[in-house]
Design a protein around this motif. Structure first.
Motif, PDB file in Angstrom:
ATOM      1  N   ALA A 186      -7.965  -7.631   1.443  1.00 41.32           N
ATOM      2  CA  ALA A 186      -6.872  -7.584   0.473  1.00 41.32           C
ATOM      3  C   ALA A 186      -5.867  -6.474   0.770  1.00 41.32           C
ATOM      4  O   ALA A 186      -4.659  -6.728   0.879  1.00 41.32           O
ATOM      5  CB  ALA A 186      -7.451  -7.419  -0.940  1.00 41.32           C
ATOM      6  N   THR A 187      -6.345  -5.246   0.899  1.00 39.94           N
ATOM      7  CA  THR A 187      -5.418  -4.121   1.114  1.00 39.94           C
ATOM      8  C   THR A 187      -4.706  -4.194   2.463  1.00 39.94           C
ATOM      9  O   THR A 187      -3.490  -3.963   2.522  1.00 39.94           O
ATOM     10  CB  THR A 187      -6.162  -2.785   0.952  1.00 39.94           C
ATOM     11  N   PRO A 188      -5.393  -4.511   3.567  1.00 38.22           N
ATOM     12  CA  PRO A 188      -4.663  -4.690   4.823  1.00 38.22           C
ATOM     13  C   PRO A 188      -3.606  -5.793   4.747  1.00 38.22           C
ATOM     14  O   PRO A 188      -2.535  -5.675   5.355  1.00 38.22           O
ATOM     15  CB  PRO A 188      -5.767  -5.047   5.825  1.00 38.22           C
ATOM     16  N   LEU A 189      -3.888  -6.873   3.999  1.00 36.99           N
ATOM     17  CA  LEU A 189      -2.893  -7.929   3.839  1.00 36.99           C
ATOM     18  C   LEU A 189      -1.658  -7.422   3.099  1.00 36.99           C
ATOM     19  O   LEU A 189      -0.520  -7.747   3.459  1.00 36.99           O
ATOM     20  CB  LEU A 189      -3.498  -9.114   3.080  1.00 36.99           C
ATOM     21  N   VAL A 190      -1.876  -6.614   2.066  1.00 37.41           N
ATOM     22  CA  VAL A 190      -0.746  -6.027   1.338  1.00 37.41           C
ATOM     23  C   VAL A 190       0.088  -5.163   2.279  1.00 37.41           C
ATOM     24  O   VAL A 190       1.334  -5.217   2.270  1.00 37.41           O
ATOM     25  CB  VAL A 190      -1.245  -5.193   0.141  1.00 37.41           C
ATOM     26  N   LYS A 237       3.995  -5.731   3.091  1.00 39.05           N
ATOM     27  CA  LYS A 237       4.962  -4.686   2.761  1.00 39.05           C
ATOM     28  C   LYS A 237       5.712  -4.195   3.991  1.00 39.05           C
ATOM     29  O   LYS A 237       6.910  -3.874   3.906  1.00 39.05           O
ATOM     30  CB  LYS A 237       4.249  -3.513   2.083  1.00 39.05           C
ATOM     31  N   GLU A 238       5.023  -4.100   5.115  1.00 43.63           N
ATOM     32  CA  GLU A 238       5.665  -3.599   6.330  1.00 43.63           C
ATOM     33  C   GLU A 238       6.750  -4.541   6.844  1.00 43.63           C
ATOM     34  O   GLU A 238       7.527  -4.178   7.716  1.00 43.63           O
ATOM     35  CB  GLU A 238       4.620  -3.369   7.433  1.00 43.63           C
ATOM     36  N   ARG A 239       6.813  -5.751   6.299  1.00 41.09           N
ATOM     37  CA  ARG A 239       7.860  -6.696   6.685  1.00 41.09           C
ATOM     38  C   ARG A 239       9.168  -6.438   5.930  1.00 41.09           C
ATOM     39  O   ARG A 239      10.203  -6.975   6.306  1.00 41.09           O
ATOM     40  CB  ARG A 239       7.394  -8.136   6.425  1.00 41.09           C
ATOM     41  N   GLU A 240       9.109  -5.657   4.868  1.00 47.72           N
ATOM     42  CA  GLU A 240      10.312  -5.374   4.100  1.00 47.72           C
ATOM     43  C   GLU A 240      11.269  -4.495   4.922  1.00 47.72           C
ATOM     44  O   GLU A 240      10.821  -3.587   5.641  1.00 47.72           O
ATOM     45  CB  GLU A 240       9.959  -4.645   2.803  1.00 47.72           C
ATOM     46  N   PRO A 241      12.571  -4.710   4.809  1.00 48.98           N
ATOM     47  CA  PRO A 241      13.541  -3.880   5.547  1.00 48.98           C
ATOM     48  C   PRO A 241      13.384  -2.389   5.264  1.00 48.98           C
ATOM     49  O   PRO A 241      13.465  -1.559   6.175  1.00 48.98           O
ATOM     50  CB  PRO A 241      14.893  -4.414   5.054  1.00 48.98           C
ATOM     51  N   ALA A 242      13.157  -2.037   3.980  1.00 44.11           N
ATOM     52  CA  ALA A 242      13.018  -0.624   3.628  1.00 44.11           C
ATOM     53  C   ALA A 242      11.800   0.000   4.289  1.00 44.11           C
ATOM     54  O   ALA A 242      11.851   1.137   4.786  1.00 44.11           O
ATOM     55  CB  ALA A 242      12.934  -0.472   2.111  1.00 44.11           C
ATOM     56  N   MET A 243      10.699  -0.745   4.327  1.00 47.22           N
ATOM     57  CA  MET A 243       9.480  -0.224   4.946  1.00 47.22           C
ATOM     58  C   MET A 243       9.609  -0.171   6.470  1.00 47.22           C
ATOM     59  O   MET A 243       9.070   0.727   7.117  1.00 47.22           O
ATOM     60  CB  MET A 243       8.275  -1.092   4.554  1.00 47.22           C
ATOM     61  N   TYR A 303       3.898   3.042   4.967  1.00 46.64           N
ATOM     62  CA  TYR A 303       3.162   2.358   3.901  1.00 46.64           C
ATOM     63  C   TYR A 303       1.712   2.122   4.325  1.00 46.64           C
ATOM     64  O   TYR A 303       0.782   2.290   3.531  1.00 46.64           O
ATOM     65  CB  TYR A 303       3.840   1.029   3.554  1.00 46.64           C
ATOM     66  N   SER A 304       1.512   1.758   5.583  1.00 48.28           N
ATOM     67  CA  SER A 304       0.150   1.521   6.074  1.00 48.28           C
ATOM     68  C   SER A 304      -0.684   2.790   6.025  1.00 48.28           C
ATOM     69  O   SER A 304      -1.893   2.735   5.749  1.00 48.28           O
ATOM     70  CB  SER A 304       0.193   0.969   7.505  1.00 48.28           C
ATOM     71  N   ASP A 305      -0.069   3.929   6.300  1.00 52.92           N
ATOM     72  CA  ASP A 305      -0.795   5.198   6.222  1.00 52.92           C
ATOM     73  C   ASP A 305      -1.325   5.427   4.809  1.00 52.92           C
ATOM     74  O   ASP A 305      -2.487   5.798   4.623  1.00 52.92           O
ATOM     75  CB  ASP A 305       0.120   6.365   6.610  1.00 52.92           C
ATOM     76  N   LEU A 306      -0.472   5.223   3.820  1.00 54.61           N
ATOM     77  CA  LEU A 306      -0.889   5.445   2.444  1.00 54.61           C
ATOM     78  C   LEU A 306      -1.872   4.381   1.966  1.00 54.61           C
ATOM     79  O   LEU A 306      -2.746   4.667   1.145  1.00 54.61           O
ATOM     80  CB  LEU A 306       0.347   5.489   1.531  1.00 54.61           C
ATOM     81  N   PHE A 347      -8.944   1.893   8.474  1.00 59.25           N
ATOM     82  CA  PHE A 347      -9.172   0.501   8.113  1.00 59.25           C
ATOM     83  C   PHE A 347      -7.958  -0.362   8.454  1.00 59.25           C
ATOM     84  O   PHE A 347      -8.104  -1.468   8.970  1.00 59.25           O
ATOM     85  CB  PHE A 347      -9.474   0.386   6.610  1.00 59.25           C
ATOM     86  N   ILE A 348      -6.778   0.137   8.148  1.00 56.12           N
ATOM     87  CA  ILE A 348      -5.564  -0.640   8.374  1.00 56.12           C
ATOM     88  C   ILE A 348      -5.301  -0.813   9.863  1.00 56.12           C
ATOM     89  O   ILE A 348      -4.913  -1.899  10.315  1.00 56.12           O
ATOM     90  CB  ILE A 348      -4.351   0.040   7.705  1.00 56.12           C
ATOM     91  N   GLY A 349      -5.525   0.233  10.644  1.00 54.54           N
ATOM     92  CA  GLY A 349      -5.284   0.133  12.077  1.00 54.54           C
ATOM     93  C   GLY A 349      -6.185  -0.865  12.774  1.00 54.54           C
ATOM     94  O   GLY A 349      -5.821  -1.436  13.808  1.00 54.54           O
ATOM     95  N   ASN A 350      -7.365  -1.105  12.201  1.00 57.82           N
ATOM     96  CA  ASN A 350      -8.324  -2.057  12.783  1.00 57.82           C
ATOM     97  C   ASN A 350      -8.340  -3.384  12.027  1.00 57.82           C
ATOM     98  O   ASN A 350      -9.326  -4.123  12.100  1.00 57.82           O
ATOM     99  CB  ASN A 350      -9.730  -1.453  12.779  1.00 57.82           C
ATOM    100  N   ARG A 351      -7.246  -3.664  11.320  1.00 55.52           N
ATOM    101  CA  ARG A 351      -7.248  -4.864  10.477  1.00 55.52           C
ATOM    102  C   ARG A 351      -7.410  -6.148  11.262  1.00 55.52           C
ATOM    103  O   ARG A 351      -7.984  -7.117  10.754  1.00 55.52           O
ATOM    104  CB  ARG A 351      -5.969  -4.912   9.652  1.00 55.52           C
TER     105      ARG A 351
END
Length: 363
Positions: free
Chosen positions: A295-299, A303-309, A231-234, A21-25
């Motif tokens: 909603a979840t793909p947006l999260v 999150k993937e924009r965070e330096p840690a992620m 994070y996207s995987d989870l 789902f995330i990969g096809n967001r």
């Protein structure tokens, strides 16, 4: 034989199958933007068919009559000079709504309808509705909507995090826009029942979203201590792990609403059922869609924009590239995250062992 009897839901819960789902967001975003634009254009071009509660007018209820709905509409429009909405009630009676009438004009229309329909004038019930009442209802609904969204954002920001609150708010706006756009496209009358239905779907719209968010929150604890998943995987595993539950709860909720819409409203001709059930039906379906595809793909994007992620994703991709060069399996054991992976498997997909190992329950 046991494998043949395994359902898709069981295989999803064990992590044996999954959809990206995330990969096809981007596809889901594009589809949602297209639907939302269509709804907005419909609202701009066609507008909403506001009921007499919002524009004022008169409602005439006749006893059972042999006159058809179309013929009664012609009589009402000729007598009043305004557009009329006629509904046949379950008893065979007619409910005639005409906007923009005052008391004197209402009495005149009632008298002419009695002659045209061949019914005694005192048998036709007439009720005047002022636009101020509908305006008060609309203002209170807007106030309630604003308060609800503010409280939702505050609660989700505290219970989860602000990114999830923002994603849930966008999903809510998405669902409301689509629902109102559908009303504009099909031309259903907007009544007080419609407003009640719109306010009701807000909770349903959030239900599946919060379920996925809760799974995602639990599944991403100590995520930076491992190098196997981004994070996207989870996030994707959280959606797949709750997918069947979301589908089942949505279908169960939609079935009685569909009964109200297609049988109660369509067959029995109960106008108020149409007003409420259409908003519920569209809102429930849109809410289930947005929790999974919006909603979840947006999260995940936020999150993937965070330096840690970003750093985690870089490490994960580097490890995968290294494993591919060495010909090692990409889903092999991760010596620095055994405990983490066991927790993720148990929380997100309900599997006791790691992916690729048979569950204790299945031998």
């Amino acid at each position: 034989m046991a494998k043949k009897r395994d359902s898709l839901g069981a295989r999803l819960n064990r992590g044996e199958v999954a959809y990206d789902f995330i990969g096809n967001r981007k596809l889901w975003y594009s589809l949602s933007i297209l639907i939302t634009i269509t709804a907005i254009v419909a609202l701009a071009v066609r507008g909403l068919n506001m009921g007499i509660e919002f524009q004022g007018g008169a409602v005439f209820t006749t006893p059972k009559s042999e006159v058809s709905v179309s013929q009664a509409r012609e009589y009402a429009e000729e007598a009043s000079g305004h557009d009329a909405l006629v509904q046949e009630l379950g008893s065979g009676a007619l409910r005639i709504q005409v906007g923009g009438l005052d008391t004197a004009k209402s009495d005149q229309v009632r008298s002419e309808l009695a002659k045209d329909l061949g019914i005694a004038e005192d048998k036709i019930a007439a009720e005047l509705v002022g636009p101020s009442w509908g305006e008060q209802i609309a203002n209170k609904a807007w106030t309630g909507l604003a308060v609800f969204m503010i409280l939702v954002v505050i609660y989700l920001a505290i219970a989860f995090e602000w990114r999830m609150a923002v994603a849930a708010l966008i999903a809510l706006i998405h669902d409301l826009t689509i629902t109102v756009g559908i009303y504009s496209l099909v031309g259903f009358e907007v009544t007080v029942g419609t407003v009640i239905g719109l306010l009701t779907i807000l909770g349903y719209s959030l239900y599946d979203t919060v379920v996925v968010f809760d799974s995602l929150k639990e599944g991403t604890k100590d995520i930076t201590k491992q190098t196997r998943y981004t994070y996207s995987d989870l996030a994707n595993r959280s959606i797949n792990g709750t997918l069947i539950r979301s589908i089942n709860t949505t279908v169960v909720a939609l079935l009685p609403v569909a009964g109200l819409l297609f049988i109660g409203g369509g067959v029995l001709g109960a106008g108020m059922l149409n007003d409420i059930s259409l908003s519920l039906f569209v809102g429930l379906a849109a809410g289930a869609y947005s929790s999974i595809f919006i909603a979840t793909p947006l999260v995940a994007d936020l999150k993937e924009r965070e330096p840690a992620m970003k750093a985690l994703k870089k490490r994960v991709l580097a490890k995968r590239a290294s494993a591919a060069d060495k010909g090692e399996p990409l889903d092999g054991p991760d010596e620095d995250a055994d405990g983490f992976l066991d927790e993720v498997e148990t929380t997100v997909v309900g599997q006791r062992g790691r992916r690729g190992r048979p569950s204790e329950n299945h031998g």
